[in-house]
Design an enzyme around this catalytic site. Structure first.
Site, PDB file in Angstrom:
ATOM      1  N   CYS A 174      12.703   7.027  -4.439  1.00 36.22           N
ATOM      2  CA  CYS A 174      12.315   5.820  -3.977  1.00 36.22           C
ATOM      3  C   CYS A 174      11.673   5.857  -2.767  1.00 36.22           C
ATOM      4  O   CYS A 174      12.245   6.294  -1.747  1.00 36.22           O
ATOM      5  CB  CYS A 174      13.793   5.296  -3.585  1.00 36.22           C
ATOM      6  SG  CYS A 174      13.887   3.217  -2.994  1.00 36.22           S
ATOM      7  N   ILE A 175      10.349   5.663  -3.121  1.00 30.92           N
ATOM      8  CA  ILE A 175       9.416   5.639  -2.133  1.00 30.92           C
ATOM      9  C   ILE A 175       8.386   4.479  -2.231  1.00 30.92           C
ATOM     10  O   ILE A 175       8.058   4.029  -3.452  1.00 30.92           O
ATOM     11  CB  ILE A 175       8.688   7.126  -2.160  1.00 30.92           C
ATOM     12  CG1 ILE A 175       7.893   7.368  -1.038  1.00 30.92           C
ATOM     13  CG2 ILE A 175       8.237   7.385  -3.384  1.00 30.92           C
ATOM     14  CD1 ILE A 175       7.079   8.796  -0.830  1.00 30.92           C
TER      15      ILE A 175
END
Lengths: 166, 461
Positions: free
Chosen positions: A90-91
């Site tokens: 999750c970036i």
């Protein structure tokens, strides 16, 4: 086989990464007949508890790449505030500008067609070194990182050793 | 698409005597498609992209990919300088590259320079690749040279250099307008006569003794003369204001396929407008037939024929997690799936299904006509899926601790993944074991393999 726009671009990126790879990063299609599924290896950044580790991940590209970003999923045990327990990363660079579930990401940090696999992997590498605990994907890891840093680092080191088969 | 086989990129320069040309070449490439600029357009925020690339980006989210400033297609302007840079660079690229590579070779052995043939023969794969691709590139660049002559000169017939007029004398079945002497296709003379201003074109362009056409000359007039003025740009449609039937009617007026549900129609129309308008920008516009072929390619890779159905970004989830039944289904959904071959090899199954369906016709729930994924066809599918798994197990990547993402569909719009559970495997891998699997094959063999049409769509997974 006539190649789609996405396939051509992925092939270009593959050539670039093969001929001129950035340090600590390796990536390419798992199966050369299918350019939409890549395997990547990231070295743990030096000076962090991840140092010495090598982390495999799978990148899956959409048909309308590069308009839409790929997804990235670690296939190893990775204890990190920004990695879901499933391994999904999750970036912000992997999020399309339109979708920002948490409203904390600047549009400039997010996916754009001019980004590339190389930039994603470099971002993930720096994410390993500097977690972002504003919107953690792994809440437990984020809490541990914030409150019990020593324990966090020890757990990460253990995982690295185990990952190397030591 | 012959040029697909030829994938030069900026890293070609890295191991030559001129590594600093790599960034030069990068600067001449579009950041979106990573290829050389094709009909470069500059945005109102001063960033340059291929016409088609920026149109697709703007249609998708309305922002400049580089700076994210809001942008509109009407504000795009042609960037002729960049186009000229790219074309002149491309035309000389092969020569410079050869020189730069040869320079490296002659530095290494400090003896007298050996003849080029010998050098290429002595070196490894890469040199072999050089000779192969450079011969191809020469051909291409020659074509481009002639084309860039056309590009630099928007009205190639009326304003020509003396040299050019000799060289570009077309002998291609075109006829001259009786008033202005402009050359055109026979069928367009009458429509041209209606608006001919009577200004005679340069008489040199109408020499009565045409030379025998060389290969280049036959290519040139086809592209340069055929469409003297670009067609009108297409407007965007407000899809939400249009009923589906009106949209289909519009499609048949445009001459593009009008099947499928409304969301697919909208996406197809957007793509068509992008293709069409980008073609209007081009100095060498393609014919409508070529554009339709490109739309067809889009249809097969992203549109209604794409694997995973009509959804915009369903991901083909193959080798990684697609074991078991999911593997079989994906095979059928592959864009290069050999439908005819499948139909032939399963004709008995289909016949059986048809007869069953006929028998059950009176029953309340009739069995639909044969579908590839029907139960009768499944045993065969599973056998193949198993075989491909076995192949994978034997493959170099087999000891990868793969987490099962079996048949999973990733919804790209939301950027979310449906399953966020499942056991996490412990990695037991070392970098050295990995390297060969990923990068063992040279890019040359890669080129050949990737773009080869597989004989058997099942085996090749």
């Amino acid at each position: 086989m006539s190649a789609s726009v996405a396939a051509k671009r992925l092939f270009q990126e593959y050539r670039l990464l093969t001929n001129d790879p950035p340090e600590g990063i390796m990536a390419g299609p798992v199966n050369e007949d299918d350019l939409f599924s890549w395997e990547a290896l990231i070295q743990g950044p030096e000076g962090t508890p991840f140092e010495g580790g090598v982390f495999p991940a799978i990148l899956t590209f959409p048909k309308d790449y590069p308009l839409a970003p790929p997804t990235m999923k670690f296939t190893c045990d990775l204890w990190h505030p920004n990695v879901y327990p499933s391994g999904l990363v999750c970036i912000s660079i992997l999020h399309a500008p339109g979708d920002d579930p948490n409203h904390y990401e600047h549009a400039s940090e997010r996916w754009s067609p001019i980004q590339s696999v190389e930039k994603i992997l470099i971002s993930v590498m720096s994410m390993l070194a500097e977690p972002n605990d504003e919107s953690p994907a792994n809440v437990e890891a984020a809490k541990m990182w914030r409150e019990r840093r020593k324990e966090y680092e020890e757990l990460v080191r253990q995982n690295v050793r185990r990952g190397l088969g030591l | 698409m012959a040029h697909t086989f030829d994938v030069p990129d900026s890293t070609d320069w890295l191991n030559t005597a001129l590594p600093k040309l790599a960034p030069v070449e990068t600067a001449l490439r579009c950041q979106v498609c990573k290829d050389f600029y094709n009909t470069p357009m500059i945005t109102s925020c001063s960033h340059t992209f291929c016409s088609l690339c920026i149109r697709r980006c703007l249609a998708s989210d309305g922002r400049c990919p580089t700076c994210r400033a809001a942008g509109q297609e009407v504000n795009l302007r042609r960037n002729g300088t960049v186009e000229e840079l790219v074309e002149t660079f491309q035309s000389t690229r092969a020569d410079i590259l050869k020189l730069a590579r040869d320079a490296i070779f002659s530095e290494r052995p400090k003896r007298r320079s050996t003849p080029p043939k010998r050098k290429l023969g002595d070196t490894d794969l890469e040199a072999d690749d050089t000779s192969r691709s450079s011969s191809r590139r020469t051909t291409r660049s020659q074509t481009q040279r002639s084309q860039s002559a056309a590009a630099a000169d928007p009205a190639p017939i009326t304003i020509e250099d003396d040299e050019d007029s000799e060289e570009q004398q077309p002998d291609d079945g075109l006829v001259a307008c009786p008033i202005c002497n402009r050359r055109m296709k026979a069928e367009s003379v009458f429509s041209h006569l209606d608006r001919c201003d009577g200004k005679p074109a340069d008489p040199r362009s109408q020499s009565s003794t045409p030379k025998t056409p060389t290969q280049l000359q036959t290519i040139y007039p086809q592209r340069g003369i055929q469409s003297p003025r670009p067609p009108e740009r297409l407007p965007k449609l407000n899809y939400s204001l249009m009923k589906e039937n009106a949209l289909r009617k519009k499609f048949s007026e445009l001459g593009i396929p009008a099947w499928g549900p409304k969301p697919l129609l909208e996406r197809r129309h957007t793509e068509w407008v992008n293709l069409w308008n980008a073609n209007c920008d081009s100095s060498r516009p393609k014919t409508k037939k070529e554009l339709l072929n490109e739309l067809d390619l889009w249809e097969r890779t992203q549109g209604g024929y794409a694997s995973g159905g009509a959804g915009s970004s369903l991901i083909k989830n193959s080798s990684i997690g697609g074991g078991g039944g999911g593997g079989g289904g994906n095979t059928v959904m592959r864009k290069d799936f050999d439908g005819a071959g499948w139909a032939a090899s399963h004709s008995t199954d289909f016949q059986q299904l048809i007869s069953e369906a006929k028998r059950k016709r009176n029953a309340p729930q009739s069995v639909p006509a044969p579908v590839p994924a029907s139960p009768a066809a499944e045993p065969e599918t599973d056998v193949n899926a198993d075989r491909s798994i076995e192949g994978r197990v034997n493959g170099a990547l087999s000891d990868l601790p793969l987490r099962d993402s079996n048949g999973k569909v990733i919804d790209d719009e939301g950027g979310t993944e449906k399953d966020v559970d499942g056991p996490v495997h412990t990695s037991s891998l070392s970098p050295s074991r990995f390297k060969p699997a990923l990068l063992s094959s040279s890019s040359k063999s890669m080129e050949e393999r990737v773009f080869e049409q597989p004989d058997d769509p099942i085996e090749d997974r």
